[in-house]
Design a protein around this motif. Structure first.
Motif, PDB file in Angstrom:
ATOM      1  N   LEU A   1      26.675  55.269  15.974  1.00 48.17           N
ATOM      2  CA  LEU A   1      27.742  55.876  15.179  1.00 48.17           C
ATOM      3  C   LEU A   1      27.173  56.354  13.848  1.00 48.17           C
ATOM      4  O   LEU A   1      26.382  55.652  13.215  1.00 48.17           O
ATOM      5  CB  LEU A   1      28.852  54.854  14.903  1.00 48.17           C
ATOM      6  N   PHE A   2      27.582  57.550  13.453  1.00 53.62           N
ATOM      7  CA  PHE A   2      27.290  58.048  12.114  1.00 53.62           C
ATOM      8  C   PHE A   2      28.561  57.828  11.291  1.00 53.62           C
ATOM      9  O   PHE A   2      29.597  58.431  11.566  1.00 53.62           O
ATOM     10  CB  PHE A   2      26.924  59.527  12.122  1.00 53.62           C
TER      11      PHE A   2
ATOM     12  N   GLU B   1      24.197  51.058  15.009  1.00 48.88           N
ATOM     13  CA  GLU B   1      24.075  50.892  16.453  1.00 48.88           C
ATOM     14  C   GLU B   1      24.913  49.687  16.853  1.00 48.88           C
ATOM     15  O   GLU B   1      24.814  48.626  16.245  1.00 48.88           O
ATOM     16  CB  GLU B   1      22.625  50.664  16.881  1.00 48.88           C
ATOM     17  N   CYS B   2      25.735  49.866  17.861  1.00 48.67           N
ATOM     18  CA  CYS B   2      26.521  48.742  18.350  1.00 48.67           C
ATOM     19  C   CYS B   2      26.297  48.594  19.849  1.00 48.67           C
ATOM     20  O   CYS B   2      26.094  49.580  20.559  1.00 48.67           O
ATOM     21  CB  CYS B   2      27.999  48.917  18.022  1.00 48.67           C
TER      22      CYS B   2
ATOM     23  N   LEU C   1      31.037  43.521  26.388  1.00 46.25           N
ATOM     24  CA  LEU C   1      31.222  42.592  25.278  1.00 46.25           C
ATOM     25  C   LEU C   1      32.577  42.876  24.632  1.00 46.25           C
ATOM     26  O   LEU C   1      33.232  43.849  24.954  1.00 46.25           O
ATOM     27  CB  LEU C   1      30.093  42.755  24.264  1.00 46.25           C
ATOM     28  N   GLY C   2      32.975  42.070  23.684  1.00 44.88           N
ATOM     29  CA  GLY C   2      34.260  42.281  23.032  1.00 44.88           C
ATOM     30  C   GLY C   2      35.382  41.739  23.879  1.00 44.88           C
ATOM     31  O   GLY C   2      35.190  40.895  24.753  1.00 44.88           O
TER      32      GLY C   2
ATOM     33  N   PRO D   1      34.765  45.153  17.959  1.00 49.35           N
ATOM     34  CA  PRO D   1      34.683  45.379  16.520  1.00 49.35           C
ATOM     35  C   PRO D   1      33.215  45.447  16.090  1.00 49.35           C
ATOM     36  O   PRO D   1      32.399  44.645  16.528  1.00 49.35           O
ATOM     37  CB  PRO D   1      35.388  44.164  15.919  1.00 49.35           C
ATOM     38  N   VAL D   2      32.905  46.425  15.249  1.00 47.91           N
ATOM     39  CA  VAL D   2      31.529  46.632  14.797  1.00 47.91           C
ATOM     40  C   VAL D   2      31.526  46.587  13.268  1.00 47.91           C
ATOM     41  O   VAL D   2      32.174  47.421  12.622  1.00 47.91           O
ATOM     42  CB  VAL D   2      30.989  47.983  15.291  1.00 47.91           C
TER      43      VAL D   2
END
Length: 156
Positions: free
Chosen positions: A75-76, A92-93, A103-104, A114-115
């Motif tokens: 993600l940016f 990065e997630c 996950l999550g 959630p990141v």
């Protein structure tokens, strides 16, 4: 008399359930197109910040469908301060483990992860902050991501 007590209890339960006791100052999701998230398309969030004395956690909430084909997501994330200064970050997630297990949390074919974007973050000035989130994967059109959210919580 017993029915009145039950009605009053039910009314109070509804009122208490609707109250927000958390320290969340902002929480919004943007639904992404079903055909995919274009590399040039950004989710934009306008956050009005009043309290600059507290620390905050800034979180990107990713909702993906089971057909997302990658283990991770780049993600940016950027934000524009009230004085027009822009701050950029790349996150990065991981949405799945090495075996492909999501996950999550989630059910069916929709999962939410959630990141953490910023930990113990302090806003430098009060006013309107514009946050943007773009996908940073190699695919021009990224399929399988359903929603992207931004949540800002007061840190304890």
């Amino acid at each position: 008399m017993k029915m009145n007590r039950i009605a009053i209890f039910a009314f109070l339960a509804v009122i208490l359930a609707s109250c927000n006791f958390s320290d969340t100052i902002y929480n919004e999701y943007k639904e992404l197109p079903a055909e995919g998230w274009n590399k040039d398309s950004a989710a934009v969030y306008n956050v009005d910040v009043k309290d600059i004395t507290s620390n905050y956690q800034v979180i990107a909430n990713v909702r993906n469908r089971g057909e997302y084909r990658w283990q991770n997501l780049w993600l940016f994330v950027s934000y524009t301060q009230p004085d027009s200064v822009v701050v950029n970050d790349t996150i990065e997630c991981y949405l799945a483990d090495n075996t492909g297990k999501w996950l999550g949390s989630g059910f069916g074919s929709l999962y939410e992860m959630p990141v953490l974007v910023k930990k113990n973050f302090k806003f430098k000035q009060a006013g309107n902050y514009k946050f943007t989130i773009q996908q940073g994967m190699r695919d021009s059109i990224l399929t399988g991501i359903n929603d992207i959210g931004l949540e800002i919580i007061k840190a304890e």
